[in-house]
Design an enzyme around this catalytic site. Structure first.
Site, PDB file in Angstrom:
ATOM      1  N   GLY C 487     -44.952  -0.230 100.309  1.00 27.53           N
ATOM      2  CA  GLY C 487     -46.100  -0.835  99.676  1.00 27.53           C
ATOM      3  C   GLY C 487     -45.703  -2.083  99.203  1.00 27.53           C
ATOM      4  N   ARG C 529     -33.769  -5.940  95.865  1.00 24.46           N
ATOM      5  CA  ARG C 529     -32.747  -6.609  96.663  1.00 24.46           C
ATOM      6  C   ARG C 529     -33.101  -6.904  97.976  1.00 24.46           C
ATOM      7  NH1 ARG C 529     -30.452  -3.196  99.784  1.00 24.46           N
ATOM      8  NH2 ARG C 529     -28.541  -4.324  99.696  1.00 24.46           N
ATOM      9  N   THR C 531     -35.567  -8.366  99.967  1.00 23.56           N
ATOM     10  CA  THR C 531     -35.891  -9.792 100.454  1.00 23.56           C
ATOM     11  C   THR C 531     -34.700 -10.437 100.805  1.00 23.56           C
ATOM     12  OG1 THR C 531     -37.930 -10.019  99.482  1.00 23.56           O
ATOM     13  CG2 THR C 531     -37.064 -11.997 100.097  1.00 23.56           C
ATOM     14  N   ALA C 726     -35.110 -17.718  99.220  1.00 27.18           N
ATOM     15  CA  ALA C 726     -35.739 -16.613  98.348  1.00 27.18           C
ATOM     16  C   ALA C 726     -34.706 -15.671  97.634  1.00 27.18           C
ATOM     17  CB  ALA C 726     -36.477 -15.494  99.302  1.00 27.18           C
ATOM     18  N   GLY C 730     -39.803  -7.656  93.075  1.00 31.17           N
ATOM     19  CA  GLY C 730     -40.527  -6.129  92.924  1.00 31.17           C
ATOM     20  C   GLY C 730     -40.652  -5.877  91.496  1.00 31.17           C
ATOM     21  N   GLU C 731     -39.478  -6.439  90.757  1.00 29.60           N
ATOM     22  CA  GLU C 731     -39.466  -5.760  89.328  1.00 29.60           C
ATOM     23  C   GLU C 731     -39.987  -6.697  88.477  1.00 29.60           C
ATOM     24  OE1 GLU C 731     -35.824  -2.874  89.472  1.00 29.60           O
ATOM     25  OE2 GLU C 731     -35.452  -4.827  90.553  1.00 29.60           O
TER      26      GLU C 731
END
Lengths: 156, 287, 778
Positions: C487, C529, C531, C726, C730-731
């Protein structure tokens, strides 16, 4: 007890043998292979198992298959014409209103039911109607935008 | 989980339903909307080899006016009550209370009768039904009877229904003239959750004075609770002093237990606060 | 970014179509002939010896293939009955004793789920209850009942290689950090602040519950379909546990319905493998939601934090952090370590002392949860930072900006920080909430306040991501990567990176879903991690192919390879677009045949420097940082304690945003998830028994809970070694929500909440304590 029933699903008659204890969800998934209908909470609180019964959203995990005869049952597979996306689905894509998308079929059907009942819902009305659809990826802001976008397309 | 196999009996009449329940005794249970019972059976917390489907009994899913009163059939869904023009017009507080239960899907499926028969202490419909003076209609092996709702809840998940009796409708008498009702529902977690508590009030006034005040609370006792001993409010203005006496009566009668939605300390404070709010809402012309 | 064609664009998700039509393959949709279904009997006791199991009646039930116990698994030749990423402490089925209420004891595999569940009700198990410990602060005491007599390290990961065996203690891991002289600093301080904060256990609640399907193929190789964030790990674990060579195990992961850390390492796979090996049939096990509550949780944490102030500056911080890891350690030790070392905050503090303890209790195991423990430590340090600022009469924003580390300064671990946009994140958050605008005088029963919080997380280092890129002769590509699309949009992001590198459009890139037969090793899809690590791996692999393409073109056109660029499906001379070849022409030149392929492999493997076990000092403890800031405006109803979040702004330094809209979505999604955690999520236990173990009682944020004003701010401080600069995202949105809310509440009504969740009752109690009559001064 086993018995034969006929369910009307996505405009098709499906005759099959079921146990009285089979939920509508179990029959739609395991027997009819309609994988868009998903179990997530088992108690009607999350909306992942939403189907439309005569156009109204219900939790299929709480319905018995034997009690669902004589009604029009619609799953996500029955939305749209099979060729292109239904405007609500397109709105979800355009507004990026899905991530893991496990909740998406339930949301799309609920939005369809919402707009059929209330073609021009206010944001409060939309939130109220969709308050029982849970999304843990929490794309709620995008989902509301998708509702607005779909509303413009379907309300003609 | 899956439900253990059982047999669904589908009677064509109320008499047949009663007969089937009698025949199978402890092994059978009536099935209304089916949400609560289905969940319990899915969790395998209970099991009944026979479920008697009330959906196949004609006539139980109607809302019927009856000389100013209203009868709501036991198989009427919460959603029907929420949207019914008749109920919105005659008893708007009921449409609102039923509209708060769970979510739109649950309301589509769950039935009025099933809700009351479940007798959970936190349910939303009982407080407004209690202040409206509702009665429950039951049919069983010994015949039909009406049970005032205030006598209906006996304990946690326990009702006055006898073995083999089926709840068939709820009868609501007409609102008293000049009566206004309100239901306030307070949740501490998510909005669709069980309430921490609910307060229903019905106030009838005449010339700025209370003629009758009725109060009922949910979530603060083992059963939904109609508050007694409020006769002293008759012919009184609902000033701070009178309201304080009302609050004391409420305090004395509620017995909240701590649960996930609030401790006893908190529920007592909220009971006070929301009864005050309910009275203030209805007593609009207070100085 | 200059001159990029697809990186930096908010392209639409490449997986949108299968997902919005419901056609997406999930493990729960996969059926195989003769497939068996599983039901598991779980312990009703938090700690007990198993004295008898009688399964005869269950075995006799028609349709039952096997009824399995832990004792039987322990007897399987070559099989280790226990698994786990840090310690091999978790049994597939309990052997001799159970360690938490919910611990799996007996498993049934039958022709359908109903039969399996019916059979379960026929199994009889007798237990002899043992004394148990449920509170993490009690569990560290020497007299506490032991959850495990021995600790057996798993030796699966480089960063946990130092984890020790033995010890008669419930403390399975102790991280230490010591710099400077905290005692001296406390002695010399003007003021010392001491506070204790707590976060409760909580549920990840992926909408798709855990599910695994295992079968033996025609070669009798083990085939596993699993909803997992770590396919490579699952293969490794099954290989070690069952003694099966790695190439005789195939693990595949399709799209999964959310993970958030719940689906890491091994969960159902070992048990389902045992059942498949015994029955020689395909076996599928899907957890019910109630079982999810009994499988994995977010760590409960109790933090004691003591801070010294001299001349208005923080001179020392002492942190004592207790992680309740439940009955099985899962990845608790890594969390205790990695999040432990961030416990003092992203600040310049000369004297730091941290003890971070990972502790066993007789409760449901805890593991990685979006934020990896950092939200819990930031809850402590950034709440306290705010308490201190207010007590000193300093502006909370300025008070954070002054000691916030700049590029090139050293973190408490001694590591020099780079690409560390904390200050910018704080400034942007303050600006977005109009922090400097004077507060209006407030009257009435509702009071408003604003709060800011800031913090950082460090990415798991070392870790490994390998990828293979295959370019097809028609200018399309296949990417072999074990990163899981759950997702978060990894499929799209990796597609963008490869497309950019090879000069193709995203729709020409197919990302192959994880399949350990062909996708190289990847540590895990977690911890923000992918990306960076997998992005680098695919970029490097694509780069190797581009190099080869350029060499071919250079030779053909007689130019230097460096003069060539790949763009629009061609390779041509920079500035002279007409002098070039299409990819198809290049392939023909090399191979002369249709349908040919060029493949290349690359591995991204950042290293960390040794971390001293006594001082927690390391030249390089992490490859990169995730600075985060949240600004919140709240309204408190002082009569009920109810909170309304009026504004929430989530700010994160993500490095270059490969897909800006997706980065924003991640910030918002993580923020809403943690908003729910902050306001109402709590797993309630009574003597080790779950009280609210279903969605009837456990609530998560709904669409009604989104704040009225809610927006993300992506700060791009490029990382020199990240793919196109980049890092990850996510977090980040998860990290600072709770303290921002608590800080806003203090601003509004002058009370401080130190325990999560922040319920109306907690606020009302705090208000009542503050003033007996709960009157408010304007």
């Amino acid at each position: 007890m086993k018995r034969e029933i006929t369910l009307r699903v996505n405009n098709k008659n499906e005759t099959l043998a079921v146990d009285d204890a089979d939920s509508l969800l179990e029959v739609l998934r395991d027997r009819l292979k309609l994988w868009s209908v998903r179990e997530s909470c088992g108690v009607g609180a999350c909306g992942s198992c939403t189907v439309l019964l005569d156009g109204r959203p219900v939790s299929s995990c709480l319905l018995l298959a034997v009690r669902s005869t004589g009604r029009e049952i619609t799953t996500l597979e029955g939305l749209g014409d099979g060729q292109s996306l239904h405007p609500i689905q397109q709105a979800f894509v355009n507004e990026r209103a899905l991530q893991c998308a496990y909740c998406t079929p339930g949301f799309v059907l609920s939005v369809k039911a919402l707009l059929d009942e209330l073609p021009h819902p206010s944001e409060e009305e939309a939130k109220e109607y969709l308050s029982g659809n849970l999304c843990r990826c929490a794309g709620y802001a995008e989902i509301l935008r998708a509702v607005r976008s779909a509303q413009e397309k379907t309300a003609r | 989980m899956t439900i253990r196999s059982f047999e669904l009996l589908q009677p064509r009449s109320l008499a047949e339903a009663v007969e089937l329940l009698q025949k199978h005794g402890e092994e059978a249970r009536p099935l209304g909307g089916g949400t609560t019972l289905v969940i319990l059976m899915k969790q395998r917390a209970v099991h009944y080899p026979y479920l008697v489907d009330l959906q196949t009994v004609p006539g139980l899913n109607r809302i019927t006016p009856e000389n100013g009163a209203l009868r709501i059939g036991a198989l009427v869904s919460h959603r029907m009550v929420e949207l019914s023009p008749v109920i919105r017009q005659a008893f708007p507080v009921l449409a609102e209370a039923f509209g708060h239960i769970g979510n739109v899907r649950v309301r589509q499926t769950a039935s009025v009768g099933g809700n009351l028969a479940h007798a959970d202490y936190r349910l939303d419909p009982p407080p407004p039904l209690l202040v409206l003076g509702a009665e429950v209609g039951a049919v069983g092996p010994k015949g039909a009877r009406m049970i005032p709702l205030k006598n209906f809840f006996r304990g946690m998940y326990e009702t006055a229904l006898e073995p083999g009796e089926i709840l068939i409708d709820v009868k609501i008498p007409p609102m008293p003239a000049n009566g206004k009702a309100v239901y306030l529902r307070y949740t501490t977690l998510s909005a669709n959750d069980w309430p921490c508590l609910g307060v229903a009030a019905l106030l009838t006034k005449e010339n700025g004075r209370a003629k009758e005040l009725r109060l009922a609370l949910g979530g603060v006792a083992p059963t939904p609770l109609l508050i007694g001993g409020l006769e002293f409010t008759k012919d009184q203005r609902l000033d701070d002093g009178v309201v304080e006496k009302v609050l004391q009566a409420v305090e004395a009668q509620i017995s909240p237990s701590s649960d996930l939605r609030g401790s006893e300390w908190y529920k007592r404070r909220m009971a006070r606060l929301f009864v005050q709010k309910a009275i203030a809402r209805l007593d609009g012309d207070r100085g | 970014m200059a001159n990029l064609s697809v990186v930096g664009q908010s392209v639409y998700r490449t997986d949108a179509n299968p997902k919005v039509t419901g056609r997406a393959l999930h493990v729960g949709n996969i059926e195989m002939p003769g497939m068996l279904h599983v039901a598991v009997l779980r312990s009703p006791y938090p700690h007990a010896r198993i004295t008898r199991i009688d399964k005869a009646k269950a075995e006799a039930l028609g349709g039952v293939a096997v009824v399995l116990t832990g004792a039987e698994i322990a007897k399987m030749p070559g099989v280790d009955a226990h698994f786990g990423p840090a310690f091999r402490d978790q049994p597939m089925l309990a052997v001799e004793k159970v360690c938490y209420a919910g611990d799996p004891v007996v498993a049934v595999a039958a022709v359908d789920k109903r039969t399996a569940e019916d059979a379960l009700q026929l199994v009889e198990v007798d237990y002899e209850p043992l004394s148990a410990v449920f509170d993490v602060l009690e569990a560290v005491k020497p007299e506490a009942p032991l959850v495990h007599e021995h600790h057996r390290p798993a030796k699966a990961f480089a960063d946990l290689a130092h984890v020790k065996a033995g010890q008669q203690s419930n403390i399975c891991y102790h991280f230490k950090l010591r710099t400077g002289d905290v005692d001296k600093a406390f002695a010399e301080a003007d003021r010392v602040f001491e506070d204790t904060f707590s976060s409760p256990p909580a549920q990840h609640m992926p909408m798709e519950p855990h599910v695994a399907l295992v079968y033996l193929d025609e070669h009798e190789r083990l085939n596993v379909w699993t909803s997992s964030q770590s396919p490579s790990y699952v293969r490794t674990e099954l290989s070690a546990t069952f003694g099966i060579p790695m190439n005789r195990i195939r693990v595949r992961v399709p799209y999964i319905g959310g993970g958030y850390g719940a689906k890491l390492y091994a969960k159902l796979e070992p048990l389902v493998t045992a059942l498949a090996l015994i029955t020689r049939k395909p076996v599928r096990y899907a957890l019910t939601r109630e079982e999810e509550f009994l499988t994995i949780t977010k760590h409960k944490v109790v933090s004691r934090i003591k801070t010294a102030i001299k001349n208005g500056t923080i001179t020392a911080r002492k942190c004592e952090v207790y992680w309740d890891t439940g009955a099985y350690a899962e990845i608790g030790p890594r969390i205790g370590h990695k999040s432990g070392y961030t416990s003092a905050g992203p600040y310049r503090i000369p004297n730091v002392w941290i003890d971070s303890y990972c502790v066993y209790t007789h409760r449901v195991p805890a593991g990685a949860f979006r934020g990896f423990g950092v939200p819990q430590v930031i809850w402590a340090y950034d709440s306290q930072t705010d308490i201190i600022a207010r007590a000193l009469g300093a502006d909370p924003v300025e008070f954070r900006l002054r000691p916030a580390l700049d590029e090139g300064e050293r973190f408490a671990t001694g590591t020099i920080v780079r690409s560390f946009g904390v200050k910018e994140a704080i400034r942007r958050a303050a600006q977005a909430i109009e922090w400097s605008k004077p507060r209006a005088r407030q009257t009435g029963t509702k009071r408003r306040g604003k709060g800011i919080a800031a913090g950082v997380k460090a990415v798991l280092t070392p870790s490994i991501s390998g990828a293979i890129v295959i370019l097809n002769a028609d200018g399309t590509a296949n990417v072999l990567s074990s990163t899981v699309e759950m997702g978060q949009g990894s499929e799209t992001t990796l597609g963008q990176i490869v497309a950019e590198e090879l000069g193709l459009t995203v729709d020409r890139i197919h990302i192959v879903q994880p399949d350990t037969d062909v996708t190289p090793y990847d540590t895990i899809t977690a911890g923000s991690r992918s990306t960076y690590h997998m992005g680098n791996a695919v970029r490097m692999a694509a780069g190797k192919i581009k190099t080869e393409l350029c060499e071919i073109v250079a030779a053909k056109l007689e130019v230097a390879p460096d003069d060539l660029i790949a763009r629009g499906g061609r390779v041509y001379v920079r500035g002279m677009e007409e002098r070039g070849m299409t990819i198809g022409e290049i392939f023909l030149a090399k191979f002369g045949s249709l349908g040919t392929t060029l493949a290349a492999e690359a591995v991204c493997q950042p290293t960390a420097s040794h971390m001293d076990p006594e001082t927690g000092q390391s030249e390089k403890c992490t490859e990169y940082w995730f600075p985060s800031a949240t600004a919140a405006e709240v309204e408190v109803d002082t009569e009920t304690g109810q909170l309304k979040v009026l504004q929430l702004i989530s700010v994160g330094d993500t490095g270059t945003a490969i897909n800006p809209r997706h980065c924003e979505q991640q910030l918002l999604g993580a923020a809403v998830m943690h908003l729910g955690l902050t306001l109402f999520e709590e797993m309630v236990f009574d003597e080790g028994q779950m009280v609210n173990g279903s969605l009837l009682d456990y609530q998560i944020a709904t669409i009604k809970d989104i704040p009225q004003a809610f927006r993300p701010i992506v700060v791009e401080v490029a990382h020199e070694d990240g793919p196109f600069g980049a890092k990850g995202v996510g977090e980040t949105g998860a990290l600072t929500v709770a303290p921002a809310i608590a800080n806003a509440i203090e601003d509004a009504v002058g009370v401080r909440i130190r325990d999560l969740p922040i319920t109306p009752e907690r606020i009302l109690r705090a208000l009542a304590e503050k003033s007996a009559t709960v009157t408010l001064k304007d």
